[in-house]
Design an enzyme around this catalytic site. Structure first.
Site, PDB file in Angstrom:
ATOM      1  N   THR A 125       0.832  -1.209   0.000  1.00 20.64           N
ATOM      2  CA  THR A 125       0.000   0.000   0.000  1.00 20.64           C
ATOM      3  C   THR A 125       0.868   1.261   0.000  1.00 20.64           C
ATOM      4  O   THR A 125       2.005   1.235   0.484  1.00 20.64           O
ATOM      5  CB  THR A 125      -0.918   0.007   1.253  1.00 20.64           C
ATOM      6  N   ASP A 126       0.295   2.358  -0.495  1.00 15.68           N
ATOM      7  CA  ASP A 126       1.038   3.632  -0.458  1.00 15.68           C
ATOM      8  C   ASP A 126       1.203   4.129   0.979  1.00 15.68           C
ATOM      9  O   ASP A 126       2.031   5.015   1.244  1.00 15.68           O
ATOM     10  CB  ASP A 126       0.367   4.699  -1.333  1.00 15.68           C
ATOM     11  N   GLU A 127       0.440   3.546   1.919  1.00 19.66           N
ATOM     12  CA  GLU A 127       0.552   4.010   3.313  1.00 19.66           C
ATOM     13  C   GLU A 127       1.913   3.687   3.916  1.00 19.66           C
ATOM     14  O   GLU A 127       2.277   4.248   4.955  1.00 19.66           O
ATOM     15  CB  GLU A 127      -0.576   3.431   4.177  1.00 19.66           C
ATOM     16  N   TYR A 153      -1.613  -0.195  11.359  1.00 11.75           N
ATOM     17  CA  TYR A 153      -1.888  -0.846  10.060  1.00 11.75           C
ATOM     18  C   TYR A 153      -0.733  -0.645   9.094  1.00 11.75           C
ATOM     19  O   TYR A 153      -0.171  -1.600   8.552  1.00 11.75           O
ATOM     20  CB  TYR A 153      -3.193  -0.312   9.444  1.00 11.75           C
ATOM     21  N   LYS A 157       1.939  -3.351   7.423  1.00 17.35           N
ATOM     22  CA  LYS A 157       2.092  -3.537   5.970  1.00 17.35           C
ATOM     23  C   LYS A 157       3.540  -3.260   5.554  1.00 17.35           C
ATOM     24  O   LYS A 157       4.075  -3.923   4.669  1.00 17.35           O
ATOM     25  CB  LYS A 157       1.140  -2.619   5.200  1.00 17.35           C
TER      26      LYS A 157
HETATM   27  P1  NAD Z   1     -10.517  -6.190   2.946  1.00 16.30           P
HETATM   28  O1  NAD Z   1     -10.423  -5.920   4.402  1.00 16.30           O
HETATM   29  O2  NAD Z   1     -11.730  -5.773   2.200  1.00 16.30           O
HETATM   30  O3  NAD Z   1     -10.322  -7.752   2.665  1.00 16.30           O
HETATM   31  C1  NAD Z   1      -9.363  -8.524   3.341  1.00 16.30           C
HETATM   32  C2  NAD Z   1      -9.686  -9.988   3.117  1.00 16.30           C
HETATM   33  O4  NAD Z   1      -8.648 -10.765   3.743  1.00 16.30           O
HETATM   34  C3  NAD Z   1     -11.011 -10.450   3.736  1.00 16.30           C
HETATM   35  O5  NAD Z   1     -11.707 -11.279   2.829  1.00 16.30           O
HETATM   36  C4  NAD Z   1     -10.580 -11.239   4.967  1.00 16.30           C
HETATM   37  O6  NAD Z   1     -11.492 -12.276   5.318  1.00 16.30           O
HETATM   38  C5  NAD Z   1      -9.235 -11.805   4.500  1.00 16.30           C
HETATM   39  N1  NAD Z   1      -8.356 -12.128   5.623  1.00 16.30           N
HETATM   40  C6  NAD Z   1      -8.055 -11.338   6.694  1.00 16.30           C
HETATM   41  N2  NAD Z   1      -7.223 -11.986   7.520  1.00 16.30           N
HETATM   42  C7  NAD Z   1      -6.952 -13.191   6.945  1.00 16.30           C
HETATM   43  C8  NAD Z   1      -6.140 -14.301   7.316  1.00 16.30           C
HETATM   44  N3  NAD Z   1      -5.436 -14.296   8.465  1.00 16.30           N
HETATM   45  N4  NAD Z   1      -6.101 -15.364   6.498  1.00 16.30           N
HETATM   46  C9  NAD Z   1      -6.823 -15.376   5.345  1.00 16.30           C
HETATM   47  N5  NAD Z   1      -7.629 -14.377   4.959  1.00 16.30           N
HETATM   48  C10 NAD Z   1      -7.686 -13.283   5.745  1.00 16.30           C
HETATM   49  O7  NAD Z   1      -9.207  -5.523   2.308  1.00 16.30           O
HETATM   50  P2  NAD Z   1      -9.014  -4.816   0.878  1.00 16.30           P
HETATM   51  O8  NAD Z   1      -9.394  -3.389   0.995  1.00 16.30           O
HETATM   52  O9  NAD Z   1      -9.617  -5.668  -0.162  1.00 16.30           O
HETATM   53  O10 NAD Z   1      -7.417  -4.869   0.763  1.00 16.30           O
HETATM   54  C11 NAD Z   1      -6.776  -5.988   0.157  1.00 16.30           C
HETATM   55  C12 NAD Z   1      -5.277  -5.766   0.202  1.00 16.30           C
HETATM   56  O11 NAD Z   1      -4.941  -4.589  -0.529  1.00 16.30           O
HETATM   57  C13 NAD Z   1      -4.718  -5.557   1.602  1.00 16.30           C
HETATM   58  O12 NAD Z   1      -3.487  -6.210   1.685  1.00 16.30           O
HETATM   59  C14 NAD Z   1      -4.533  -4.048   1.720  1.00 16.30           C
HETATM   60  O13 NAD Z   1      -3.482  -3.744   2.602  1.00 16.30           O
HETATM   61  C15 NAD Z   1      -4.171  -3.710   0.287  1.00 16.30           C
HETATM   62  N6  NAD Z   1      -4.525  -2.347  -0.175  1.00 16.30           N
HETATM   63  C16 NAD Z   1      -5.796  -1.873  -0.009  1.00 16.30           C
HETATM   64  C17 NAD Z   1      -6.133  -0.629  -0.529  1.00 16.30           C
HETATM   65  C18 NAD Z   1      -7.535  -0.081  -0.398  1.00 16.30           C
HETATM   66  O14 NAD Z   1      -7.757   1.078  -0.751  1.00 16.30           O
HETATM   67  N7  NAD Z   1      -8.515  -0.845   0.078  1.00 16.30           N
HETATM   68  C19 NAD Z   1      -5.165   0.122  -1.223  1.00 16.30           C
HETATM   69  C20 NAD Z   1      -3.873  -0.389  -1.348  1.00 16.30           C
HETATM   70  C21 NAD Z   1      -3.572  -1.645  -0.837  1.00 16.30           C
HETATM   71  O1  DAU Z   2      -4.000   4.337   0.701  1.00 20.47           O
HETATM   72  C1  DAU Z   2      -4.303   2.980   0.713  1.00 20.47           C
HETATM   73  C2  DAU Z   2      -5.097   2.639   1.953  1.00 20.47           C
HETATM   74  O2  DAU Z   2      -6.381   3.223   1.792  1.00 20.47           O
HETATM   75  C3  DAU Z   2      -5.191   1.145   2.191  1.00 20.47           C
HETATM   76  O3  DAU Z   2      -3.913   0.636   2.442  1.00 20.47           O
HETATM   77  C4  DAU Z   2      -6.138   0.832   3.353  1.00 20.47           C
HETATM   78  O4  DAU Z   2      -6.315  -0.564   3.492  1.00 20.47           O
HETATM   79  C5  DAU Z   2      -7.476   1.479   3.070  1.00 20.47           C
HETATM   80  O5  DAU Z   2      -8.369   1.251   4.148  1.00 20.47           O
HETATM   81  C6  DAU Z   2      -7.314   2.977   2.823  1.00 20.47           C
HETATM   82  O6  DAU Z   2      -6.915   3.665   4.044  1.00 20.47           O
HETATM   83  P1  DAU Z   2      -7.520   5.093   4.460  1.00 20.47           P
HETATM   84  O7  DAU Z   2      -7.326   5.274   5.903  1.00 20.47           O
HETATM   85  O8  DAU Z   2      -7.041   6.161   3.544  1.00 20.47           O
HETATM   86  O9  DAU Z   2      -9.089   4.821   4.086  1.00 20.47           O
HETATM   87  P2  DAU Z   2     -10.454   5.137   4.881  1.00 20.47           P
HETATM   88  O10 DAU Z   2     -11.565   4.848   3.921  1.00 20.47           O
HETATM   89  O11 DAU Z   2     -10.499   4.510   6.211  1.00 20.47           O
HETATM   90  O12 DAU Z   2     -10.383   6.723   5.085  1.00 20.47           O
HETATM   91  C7  DAU Z   2     -10.219   7.600   3.981  1.00 20.47           C
HETATM   92  C8  DAU Z   2     -10.162   9.020   4.537  1.00 20.47           C
HETATM   93  O13 DAU Z   2     -11.449   9.366   5.026  1.00 20.47           O
HETATM   94  C9  DAU Z   2      -9.207   9.196   5.689  1.00 20.47           C
HETATM   95  O14 DAU Z   2      -8.587  10.465   5.596  1.00 20.47           O
HETATM   96  C10 DAU Z   2     -10.097   9.139   6.931  1.00 20.47           C
HETATM   97  C11 DAU Z   2     -11.409   9.718   6.430  1.00 20.47           C
HETATM   98  N1  DAU Z   2     -12.643   9.183   7.061  1.00 20.47           N
HETATM   99  C12 DAU Z   2     -12.814   7.837   7.080  1.00 20.47           C
HETATM  100  C13 DAU Z   2     -13.954   7.298   7.653  1.00 20.47           C
HETATM  101  C14 DAU Z   2     -14.149   5.799   7.708  1.00 20.47           C
HETATM  102  C15 DAU Z   2     -13.598  10.050   7.554  1.00 20.47           C
HETATM  103  O15 DAU Z   2     -13.449  11.297   7.499  1.00 20.47           O
HETATM  104  N2  DAU Z   2     -14.737   9.510   8.117  1.00 20.47           N
HETATM  105  C16 DAU Z   2     -14.933   8.163   8.207  1.00 20.47           C
HETATM  106  O16 DAU Z   2     -15.987   7.744   8.780  1.00 20.47           O
END
Ligand code: NAD
Ligand code: DAU
Length: 339
Positions: A125-127, A153, A157
């Site tokens: 992730t970019d985080e 988190y 990562k």
């Molecule tokens: P999500 O939380 O929607 O899904 C995670 C999945 O992993 C779920 O189906 C959960 O059941 C499974 N899981 C959790 N723990 C597990 C374990 N111990 N064994 C097997 N399965 C397990 O997450 P997402 O948003 O789909 O993110 C997927 C990946 O992409 C993550 O690695 C996250 O760090 C990365 N990522 C997410 C974003 C984003 O914006 N959502 C951006 C960049 C990278």
């Molecule tokens: O950048 C990639 C990441 O993006 C992934 O690695 C993470 O898994 C994914 O959850 C996401 O992280 P963020 O923290 O950026 O996403 P989130 O949707 O939780 O929040 C986006 C922004 O919105 C953040 O600045 C917090 C704000 N926020 C979030 C929630 C849930 C609010 O203001 N109110 C809210 O209720």
């Protein structure tokens, strides 16, 4: 090709499986997912009967069962999406993030080493780069930006990301890493900003904006991320990191107002709440490397993607209503009541 996809019942992994099975109908996909609160089998309902798809409920930290599955299936590649993914939950309870995101990654790579040096891709992730200042729009994350994390988190990562690089250098495991910006689209769990705001708008519930809503995220339509990962797994250079993002920076408050407009609701629903601890100010990805080396470019612009996403939530109420009527209510109360 036979691939193992972990975390395929989650948001990005689920979208990836749908994309991959239609883009490569000759390939076999085995999904490993623990089905935590974030995993939904209904996301995979339409592929469950596909003869080239197999679902296995398993924890990626469960070494014996992961090894047994690799021995049985002998995959050509592993793509690790499985993770605890929500920053707010990591602030509340970091332990499970360290377990799944770090130990789980090591367990999968150990299995890759044990069964023929299997090709491994880490969905990072970019985080891991921490954040950028709001007043320096010229600064972007490149693959050479130092890792510098803020939350449990992102630290977990980053730990996983570094381990993947260590397994490449130490053991010669054929790895790649993608570091993507914020995704949005179908099947996004409603604890995250965009689906939470859509769902709350539809119920005329308060829209909880952290702080002043001025934090910036760089949004990418989930299918574009899936295509980037597919390309990296097939054509990426072994041992390399690729940033993935579409130059689409937006302030949280502007996203919330856009959703309100699209759904014809009132801005009176906006409620400013206590900020997230350690809240990252701004993310912005420089995707030059993946564009120049692999020819990847995002295909869905934000205006189109957000309309498609809102339409999906309107047309798939049963998917998210089942979630918000369950354990989610306790989470929501704990996280947002009296905030
Ligand atoms: P999500 O939380 O929607 O899904 C995670 C999945 O992993 C779920 O189906 C959960 O059941 C499974 N899981 C959790 N723990 C597990 C374990 N111990 N064994 C097997 N399965 C397990 O997450 P997402 O948003 O789909 O993110 C997927 C990946 O992409 C993550 O690695 C996250 O760090 C990365 N990522 C997410 C974003 C984003 O914006 N959502 C951006 C960049 C990278
Ligand atoms: O950048 C990639 C990441 O993006 C992934 O690695 C993470 O898994 C994914 O959850 C996401 O992280 P963020 O923290 O950026 O996403 P989130 O949707 O939780 O929040 C986006 C922004 O919105 C953040 O600045 C917090 C704000 N926020 C979030 C929630 C849930 C609010 O203001 N109110 C809210 O209720």
């Amino acid at each position: 090709m036979k691939i193992v996809v972990t975390g395929g019942a989650g948001f990005i992994g689920g979208n990836f499986i749908h994309y991959y099975l239609s883009a490569h109908p000759e390939d076999q996909v085995i999904c490993i997912d623990k089905l935590t609160y974030a995993g939904n089998l209904s996301t995979l309902a339409s592929v469950m009967d596909n003869p080239n798809f197999r679902f296995v409920r398993m924890d990626i930290c469960d070494r014996d069962n992961v090894f047994a599955l690799f021995e049985e299936e002998r995959p050509d590649a592993v793509i690790n999406f499985a993770a605890e993914s929500h920053v707010d939950r990591s602030i509340d309870n970091p332990g499970i993030f360290l377990q799944t995101n770090i130990i789980g990654t090591a367990t999968l790579m150990d299995a890759c080493r044990a069964f023929g040096n299997v090709r491994y891709h880490q969905v990072s992730t970019d985080e891991v780069y921490g954040d950028l200042p709001l007043d320096r729009p010229d600064l972007l994350f490149t693959e050479n930006t130092p890792i510098h994390t803020s939350s449990p988190y992102s630290s977990s990562k980053a730990g996983a990301d570094l381990l993947v690089q260590a397994y490449h250098r130490t053991y010669g495991l054929p790895v790649t890493i993608s570091r993507c910006s914020n995704n949005y689209g179908p099947y996004h769990f409603p604890e995250k900003l965009i689906p939470l705001m859509i769902v709350n708008c539809l119920y005329d519930k308060p829209l909880p904006v952290y702080g002043e809503g001025l934090n910036v995220r760089d949004w990418l339509y989930v299918e574009d991320h899936c295509k980037a990962i597919d390309l990296i797994v097939r054509k990426g250079r072994i041992g390399e990191v690729y940033n993935v993002g579409g130059h689409n920076e937006m302030r949280n408050i502007d996203i919330v107002k856009l959703i309100i407009r699209e759904l014809g609701k009132s801005e009176d629903l906006i409620t400013y709440v206590t900020d997230r601890k350690g809240h990252d100010l701004r993310y912005a990805i420089d995707p030059t490397k993946i564009h120049e080396e692999l020819g990847w470019l995002p295909e869905t612009c934000f205006e189109e993607g957000i309309k498609k996403t809102i339409k999906w939530y309107l047309e798939n109420r049963s998917w998210w209503e089942e979630i918000i009527n369950g354990e989610y209510q306790n989470y929501y109360e704990k996280m947002y009541n009296n905030r």
